[in-house]
Scaffold this active site. Structure first.
Site, short mmCIF file in Angstrom:
data_model
loop_
_atom_site.label_atom_id
_atom_site.label_comp_id
_atom_site.label_asym_id
_atom_site.label_seq_id
_atom_site.Cartn_x
_atom_site.Cartn_y
_atom_site.Cartn_z
N CYS A 73 17.96 -14.79 68.54
CA CYS A 73 18.64 -13.50 68.47
C CYS A 73 20.09 -13.63 68.95
O CYS A 73 20.37 -14.36 69.89
CB CYS A 73 17.92 -12.48 69.35
SG CYS A 73 16.18 -12.29 68.97
N CYS A 115 9.60 -17.16 71.37
CA CYS A 115 9.74 -16.01 70.50
C CYS A 115 9.06 -16.35 69.19
O CYS A 115 8.78 -17.50 68.92
CB CYS A 115 11.22 -15.67 70.28
SG CYS A 115 11.46 -14.07 69.49
#
Length: 73
Positions: free
Chosen positions: A47, A69
């Site tokens: 991200c 993640c």
């Protein structure tokens, strides 16, 4: 596990069992480009708000206790 259910979210880790060597071999065999941020020192890209340049996965989850993640389905 490649799939993980967290409440209403199904997380998918498609590269969980792929080694760096296997990944690089696939990239070379299929003449795929590396992500342009790799050349800028980002060796694990996630991200935009939690990724910084760093060795291997040290740049992930900047100032965050997270360690992994996945893709959220």
């Amino acid at each position: 596990d490649i799939f993980e259910q967290r409440g209403e979210i199904l997380k998918f880790y498609p590269l969980l069992d792929v080694s760096k060597e296997e990944r690089d071999k696939f990239i070379k065999a299929h003449n795929l480009p590396f992500h342009p941020l790799v050349a800028k020192g980002y060796h694990s890209i996630g991200c935009s708000h939690c990724t910084v340049a760093g060795d291997e996965r040290s740049g992930r989850w900047n100032n965050n206790p997270k360690t992994e993640c996945g893709l959220h389905l």
